[in-house]
Scaffold this motif. Structure first.
Motif, PDB file in Angstrom:
ATOM      1  N   ASN A 134      18.886  29.791  61.114  1.00 17.47           N
ATOM      2  CA  ASN A 134      19.426  31.120  61.372  1.00 17.47           C
ATOM      3  C   ASN A 134      20.636  31.458  60.492  1.00 17.47           C
ATOM      4  O   ASN A 134      21.646  31.952  60.957  1.00 17.47           O
ATOM      5  CB  ASN A 134      19.815  31.231  62.856  1.00 17.47           C
ATOM      6  N   LEU A 135      20.525  31.192  59.226  1.00 17.32           N
ATOM      7  CA  LEU A 135      21.643  31.444  58.307  1.00 17.32           C
ATOM      8  C   LEU A 135      21.718  32.933  57.956  1.00 17.32           C
ATOM      9  O   LEU A 135      20.754  33.531  57.483  1.00 17.32           O
ATOM     10  CB  LEU A 135      21.474  30.620  57.028  1.00 17.32           C
ATOM     11  N   ARG A 136      22.873  33.507  58.226  1.00 18.56           N
ATOM     12  CA  ARG A 136      23.087  34.919  57.903  1.00 18.56           C
ATOM     13  C   ARG A 136      24.282  35.014  56.971  1.00 18.56           C
ATOM     14  O   ARG A 136      25.373  34.558  57.293  1.00 18.56           O
ATOM     15  CB  ARG A 136      23.352  35.732  59.170  1.00 18.56           C
ATOM     16  N   VAL A 137      24.048  35.608  55.810  1.00 19.07           N
ATOM     17  CA  VAL A 137      25.109  35.748  54.812  1.00 19.07           C
ATOM     18  C   VAL A 137      25.160  37.190  54.335  1.00 19.07           C
ATOM     19  O   VAL A 137      24.120  37.818  54.140  1.00 19.07           O
ATOM     20  CB  VAL A 137      24.869  34.814  53.603  1.00 19.07           C
ATOM     21  N   GLY A 138      26.357  37.708  54.225  1.00 13.79           N
ATOM     22  CA  GLY A 138      26.514  39.069  53.728  1.00 13.79           C
ATOM     23  C   GLY A 138      27.482  39.117  52.567  1.00 13.79           C
ATOM     24  O   GLY A 138      28.126  38.123  52.217  1.00 13.79           O
ATOM     25  N   PHE A 139      27.570  40.270  51.947  1.00 14.78           N
ATOM     26  CA  PHE A 139      28.551  40.500  50.884  1.00 14.78           C
ATOM     27  C   PHE A 139      29.296  41.787  51.181  1.00 14.78           C
ATOM     28  O   PHE A 139      28.671  42.811  51.472  1.00 14.78           O
ATOM     29  CB  PHE A 139      27.872  40.616  49.518  1.00 14.78           C
ATOM     30  N   LYS A 140      30.619  41.712  51.119  1.00 15.07           N
ATOM     31  CA  LYS A 140      31.399  42.940  51.270  1.00 15.07           C
ATOM     32  C   LYS A 140      31.430  43.630  49.918  1.00 15.07           C
ATOM     33  O   LYS A 140      31.835  43.037  48.917  1.00 15.07           O
ATOM     34  CB  LYS A 140      32.834  42.605  51.679  1.00 15.07           C
ATOM     35  N   THR A 188      21.012  31.590  49.223  1.00 17.25           N
ATOM     36  CA  THR A 188      20.768  30.508  50.179  1.00 17.25           C
ATOM     37  C   THR A 188      21.234  29.171  49.611  1.00 17.25           C
ATOM     38  O   THR A 188      21.904  28.387  50.283  1.00 17.25           O
ATOM     39  CB  THR A 188      19.258  30.427  50.516  1.00 17.25           C
ATOM     40  N   MET A 189      20.895  28.921  48.355  1.00 15.43           N
ATOM     41  CA  MET A 189      21.244  27.639  47.747  1.00 15.43           C
ATOM     42  C   MET A 189      22.762  27.485  47.612  1.00 15.43           C
ATOM     43  O   MET A 189      23.310  26.414  47.816  1.00 15.43           O
ATOM     44  CB  MET A 189      20.583  27.508  46.363  1.00 15.43           C
ATOM     45  N   LYS A 190      23.417  28.575  47.234  1.00 16.22           N
ATOM     46  CA  LYS A 190      24.872  28.492  47.089  1.00 16.22           C
ATOM     47  C   LYS A 190      25.539  28.268  48.437  1.00 16.22           C
ATOM     48  O   LYS A 190      26.566  27.594  48.526  1.00 16.22           O
ATOM     49  CB  LYS A 190      25.413  29.754  46.419  1.00 16.22           C
ATOM     50  N   ALA A 191      24.939  28.827  49.481  1.00 15.72           N
ATOM     51  CA  ALA A 191      25.506  28.613  50.820  1.00 15.72           C
ATOM     52  C   ALA A 191      25.405  27.141  51.197  1.00 15.72           C
ATOM     53  O   ALA A 191      26.326  26.581  51.790  1.00 15.72           O
ATOM     54  CB  ALA A 191      24.782  29.488  51.841  1.00 15.72           C
ATOM     55  N   ILE A 192      24.311  26.502  50.818  1.00 16.61           N
ATOM     56  CA  ILE A 192      24.143  25.082  51.140  1.00 16.61           C
ATOM     57  C   ILE A 192      25.285  24.271  50.527  1.00 16.61           C
ATOM     58  O   ILE A 192      25.892  23.433  51.176  1.00 16.61           O
ATOM     59  CB  ILE A 192      22.797  24.553  50.589  1.00 16.61           C
ATOM     60  N   PRO A 216      33.302  38.067  47.474  1.00 20.82           N
ATOM     61  CA  PRO A 216      32.832  39.060  48.450  1.00 20.82           C
ATOM     62  C   PRO A 216      31.903  38.474  49.513  1.00 20.82           C
ATOM     63  O   PRO A 216      31.660  39.135  50.513  1.00 20.82           O
ATOM     64  CB  PRO A 216      32.065  40.052  47.579  1.00 20.82           C
ATOM     65  N   GLY A 217      31.377  37.252  49.289  1.00 23.69           N
ATOM     66  CA  GLY A 217      30.399  36.735  50.236  1.00 23.69           C
ATOM     67  C   GLY A 217      31.039  36.285  51.535  1.00 23.69           C
ATOM     68  O   GLY A 217      32.213  35.936  51.563  1.00 23.69           O
ATOM     69  N   PHE A 218      30.299  36.314  52.623  1.00 24.77           N
ATOM     70  CA  PHE A 218      30.792  35.738  53.874  1.00 24.77           C
ATOM     71  C   PHE A 218      29.605  35.271  54.703  1.00 24.77           C
ATOM     72  O   PHE A 218      28.520  35.850  54.626  1.00 24.77           O
ATOM     73  CB  PHE A 218      31.657  36.732  54.659  1.00 24.77           C
ATOM     74  N   ILE A 219      29.828  34.195  55.453  1.00 22.56           N
ATOM     75  CA  ILE A 219      28.764  33.642  56.274  1.00 22.56           C
ATOM     76  C   ILE A 219      28.960  34.140  57.693  1.00 22.56           C
ATOM     77  O   ILE A 219      29.994  33.900  58.309  1.00 22.56           O
ATOM     78  CB  ILE A 219      28.789  32.105  56.208  1.00 22.56           C
ATOM     79  N   GLU A 220      27.967  34.863  58.191  1.00 22.09           N
ATOM     80  CA  GLU A 220      28.098  35.430  59.535  1.00 22.09           C
ATOM     81  C   GLU A 220      27.791  34.394  60.595  1.00 22.09           C
ATOM     82  O   GLU A 220      28.490  34.295  61.596  1.00 22.09           O
ATOM     83  CB  GLU A 220      27.137  36.612  59.701  1.00 22.09           C
ATOM     84  N   SER A 221      26.726  33.647  60.379  1.00 24.63           N
ATOM     85  CA  SER A 221      26.360  32.639  61.372  1.00 24.63           C
ATOM     86  C   SER A 221      25.383  31.685  60.725  1.00 24.63           C
ATOM     87  O   SER A 221      24.945  31.879  59.593  1.00 24.63           O
ATOM     88  CB  SER A 221      25.702  33.303  62.585  1.00 24.63           C
ATOM     89  N   GLY A 222      25.034  30.653  61.470  1.00 23.82           N
ATOM     90  CA  GLY A 222      24.037  29.727  60.965  1.00 23.82           C
ATOM     91  C   GLY A 222      24.522  28.296  60.962  1.00 23.82           C
ATOM     92  O   GLY A 222      25.709  28.021  61.079  1.00 23.82           O
ATOM     93  N   VAL A 223      23.575  27.398  60.839  1.00 24.89           N
ATOM     94  CA  VAL A 223      23.876  25.975  60.764  1.00 24.89           C
ATOM     95  C   VAL A 223      23.169  25.426  59.534  1.00 24.89           C
ATOM     96  O   VAL A 223      22.023  25.769  59.269  1.00 24.89           O
ATOM     97  CB  VAL A 223      23.358  25.232  62.020  1.00 24.89           C
ATOM     98  N   ILE A 224      23.879  24.605  58.772  1.00 27.05           N
ATOM     99  CA  ILE A 224      23.256  23.913  57.645  1.00 27.05           C
ATOM    100  C   ILE A 224      23.526  22.434  57.850  1.00 27.05           C
ATOM    101  O   ILE A 224      24.684  22.018  57.900  1.00 27.05           O
ATOM    102  CB  ILE A 224      23.853  24.382  56.307  1.00 27.05           C
ATOM    103  N   ARG A 225      22.473  21.666  58.034  1.00 24.99           N
ATOM    104  CA  ARG A 225      22.664  20.224  58.250  1.00 24.99           C
ATOM    105  C   ARG A 225      22.072  19.434  57.099  1.00 24.99           C
ATOM    106  O   ARG A 225      20.964  19.725  56.629  1.00 24.99           O
ATOM    107  CB  ARG A 225      22.015  19.795  59.564  1.00 24.99           C
ATOM    108  N   PHE A 226      22.840  18.443  56.655  1.00 27.55           N
ATOM    109  CA  PHE A 226      22.366  17.527  55.631  1.00 27.55           C
ATOM    110  C   PHE A 226      22.518  16.139  56.219  1.00 27.55           C
ATOM    111  O   PHE A 226      23.617  15.775  56.642  1.00 27.55           O
ATOM    112  CB  PHE A 226      23.212  17.700  54.366  1.00 27.55           C
TER     113      PHE A 226
END
Ligand SMILES: Nc1ncnc2c1ncn2[C@@H]1O[C@H](COP(=O)(O)OP(=O)(O)OP(=O)(O)O)[C@@H](O)[C@H]1O
Ligand code: SF4
Ligand SMILES: [Mg+2]
Lengths: 342, 342
Positions: A11-17, A52-56, A64-74
């Motif tokens: 459930n990764l949500r990323v936006g840009f202002k 998506t890859m950059k968020a990982i 400008p990017g921001f992560i609204e929600s989500g989980v990334i597990r490694f």
């Protein structure tokens, strides 16, 4: 066969202002890579693959990017919670990335050596203690691994002095120099002409096979996906819409978007995906409600405008985010619709 | 990049620039209203004295001839006698030039050091408190003329707090070190006279700071802008993705490309500070070239004006060459291009 997940995104949500509001780009991405697995990721330009890859790797430009929600597990560890120090150790040896545009990914004012040597030096605590000469030797080896001639001289060259193909090889060499468990390859070779692209991809294929690391391969070229990956994700406008073993998706695409994509295959020669589907990727300032594909979908229903479909497992390892395959809601006549589609 | 041919080429260009400049200076000086000979001897001198001076200065010859006389003398370092002070102009320049140079260099150290630091902090903490503070301050710095800072510092740190002296280059009770370079700080160090050194340094602080404020603000803004632009470049994301420590990425991979525009501005600012310092020099009674030049203009002291402008021209050209070399050294894209065009 149950495989252990290496990377899990939920459930990764990323936006840009941006000027004029917020771009809601990633709209709840679900994504899994198992240990040793080679996963392909396709989707038309702007759908959010690179984001998506950059968020990982936690390298999204913020702002400008921001992560609204989500989980990334490694390896089961939540990457968004780990300390910067720890993240640094995961980067490089854990996860490494070949960037989409090799020219932009190389610093123009440093030589290849000045950029490659620190990658090796900081790859592990042991490497940090290595003498400079040994690091240089390893750098030369890294360039040799990607079939670059005269690596000693290359170390002293600036990126402007290299051809596009050489830059791409340097970028691959850098990403592999740390021997990552998971390699992200973001459209390698796209900026090159077809023959050189072919060479580069074949080289990458061979290197990846040798090391048997896990791979995420982003590409527009479906032929490559077919050759190099075990499983495929299809992405549309900030959502993963379908995933299945690669061969299965080619023979039996389920999501209407994937179907359009496969229809377009003969026309694909490295350019944009999905010319087979009318319409464009939506505006992220005001994305469509519900299923983001509904304005373009030939099978859109009322529910599609109201609710966002989650992944439905159709068969083992074949998941699709589309209400046509929702068998859970009893009154629904999804199977019938599925037949209508076939 | 080959340094010598580069400098040689630039020096060759410089000769033509200087020749052009000398013609302009000469013409302007000669077409200024008022009879220079009359100005020189004063309104009450008898006519035959004026005529004598006219002949001495070749003022009755055609302009072209006058120019060659003037050029011949100038090439011998002979700018004639100041029509006002009756002293050798070259002697005046030798006395006043080092004072201005020392002041401008000190201002350069302050402005570059603080400007780059503030700009960097600002970019790292973009849109946070530090950034907003630096932005407001640098805006004020850019719009406030240096003489306002000069008066402010003079009153505050000089008269009110007595932290720093406000008059000239050295206190009256401190013995002046023998002149070697003309730089009071360097000469006192050469003489091993620490008392004089500290005194000279203290005298430098306020005028240099006043002079540095505007350039510091400008340099902070430029550094912030280029750094926050480069911060979002893929090569920075890539360095991070490979696990290179943040301080290495920031202090090396981000800093170097970001400083290139700043260095061009530093050069411009230095040249401007050197020539536009007359109000600051006036306020702090600094025996510099700007003040000398301004007085010469007010008194129509032709020989002095010509010499000052020529010296300023040479300074501009040298600063330009230094900036070009530095930028070419830092940026291989520029360095290689200029090497190729040899
Ligand atoms: N730095 C940014 N600032 C503003 N918007 C951005 C930024 N980066 C990405 N976006 C937005 O996110 C969307 C997805 O971008 P992304 O680069 O992830 O796409 P992609 O799937 O990798 O496309 P491509 O195949 O062209 O590489 C873009 O359409 C853009 O609107
Ligand atoms: S959920 Fe609805 S709109 Fe979305 S793809 Fe399926 S049928 Fe089309
Ligand atoms: Mg991309």
């Amino acid at each position: 066969m149950t495989r252990q997940p290496l990377l899990e995104i939920e459930n990764l949500r990323v936006g840009f202002k941006v000027y004029g509001g917020e771009l809601h780009v990633l709209d709840g991405v679900d994504f899994v890579v198992n240990k040793g697995e080679k996963v392909g990721l396709v989707g038309e330009t702007g759908c959010g693959k690179t984001t998506t890859m950059k968020a990982i790797l936690r390298i999204l430009p913020q702002p400008p990017g921001f992560i609204e929600s989500g989980v990334i597990r490694f390896h089961g560890r939540d990457l968004m919670q780990v300390k910067d120090r720890e993240m640094r150790h995961i980067r490089g040896q854990g996860i490494s990335m070949i960037f989409q545009d090799p020219t932009a990914a190389l610093n123009p004012v440093f030589t290849i050596g000045q950029q490659l040597e620190p990658v090796i030096k900081y790859a592990s605590p042991e490497n940090r203690r290595l003498p400079r000469k040994v690091i240089r030797q390893k750098a030369i080896q890294a360039l040799r691994d990607v079939s670059l001639a005269d690596p000693e001289r290359l170390l002293k060259a600036y990126p402007v002095q290299l051809s596009g193909g050489m830059r791409q090889r340097v970028c691959i060499g850098m990403a592999l120099a740390t021997n990552p468990e998971l390699l992200i390859a973001d459209e390698p070779g796209t900026s090159l002409d077809v023959t050189i692209q072919d060479q580069v991809l074949r080289l990458l294929h061979q290197l990846v096979e040798e090391r048997d690391s896990s791979v995420i391969l982003i590409t527009h070229t479906l032929g490559i996906v077919r050759q190099m990956t075990d499983r495929l994700y299809v992405m549309y406008a900030g959502n993963m819409v379908e995933t299945a073993p690669t061969r299965r998706i080619f023979t039996n695409p389920l999501h209407p978007y994937t179907q359009g994509l496969m229809d377009a295959v003969p026309k694909l020669t490295g350019g944009g995906v999905a010319h087979g589907i009318p319409g464009r990727i939506p505006d992220y300032l005001h994305p469509p409600t519900g299923c983001r594909f509904h304005p373009r979908c030939p099978h859109a229903m009322d529910i599609c405008r109201q609710k966002k479909p989650s992944f439905y497992t159709v068969e083992e390892a074949h998941q699709v985010a589309c209400f046509l395959y929702d068998t859970s809601s009893g009154a629904d006549s999804a199977p019938a619709r599925k037949e209508a589609l076939a | 990049m080959k340094l010598l041919p580069f400098i040689g080429k630039r020096a060759f260009h410089a000769i033509f620039v200087l020749l052009g400049l000398s013609i302009v200076i000469f013409v302007i000086a000669r077409v200024m209203p008022g009879d220079p000979a009359r100005v020189a001897v004063g309104a009450h001198a008898p006519d035959w004295v004026v005529q004598d001076i006219r002949e001495q200065m070749h003022l009755d010859e055609p302009l072209v001839v006058q120019y060659f006389y003037w050029l011949r003398d100038a090439l011998h370092g002979d700018f004639g006698v100041s029509l006002v002070t009756r002293r050798d102009v070259a002697q005046d320049i030798i006395e006043f030039f080092p004072a201005s140079l020392e002041l401008a260099l000190f201002a350069l150290l302050i402005s570059a050091g603080l400007g780059i630091t503030l700009g960097t902090l600002s970019a790292w903490h973009k849109d946070k408190f530090v950034d907003n503070l630096v932005r407001v301050l640098s805006y004020m710095g850019v719009v406030t003329p240096s003489f306002v800072f000069a008066i402010l510092f003079l009153l505050l740190f000089g008269y009110l707090l007595h932290w720093f002296p406000t008059l000239g280059r050295l206190s009256e009770d401190v013995a002046r070190p023998p002149t070697v370079t003309g730089f009071m700080t360097v000469d006192s160090l050469l003489a091993g006279d620490m008392v004089a050194f500290w005194d000279a340094l203290k005298h430098l602080v306020l005028p240099a700071l006043a002079l540095a404020m505007g350039s510091m603000a400008q340099e902070a803004r430029i550094t912030r802008a280029s750094m926050s632009e480069n911060l979002n470049k893929d090569y920075i994301a890539a360095s991070r993705a490979f696990g290179i420590p943040e301080r290495y990425v920031m202090g090396r991979f981000l800093l170097k490309p970001s400083l290139i525009p700043t260095i061009s501005i530093i050069g411009l600012d230095f040249a401007a500070n050197f020539s536009n310092a007359f109000l600051v020099e006036l306020i702090f009674v600094w025996p510099g070239l700007s003040r000398y030049g301004m007085n010469a203009i007010l008194r129509k002291d032709l020989n002095a004006i010509s010499a000052v402008i020529l010296v300023l021209g040479v300074v501009f050209i040298i600063v330009n060459i230094i900036v070009d070399i530095t930028v070419a050294k830092l940026d291989p894209r520029i360095g290689l291009r200029s090497a190729r065009s040899e």
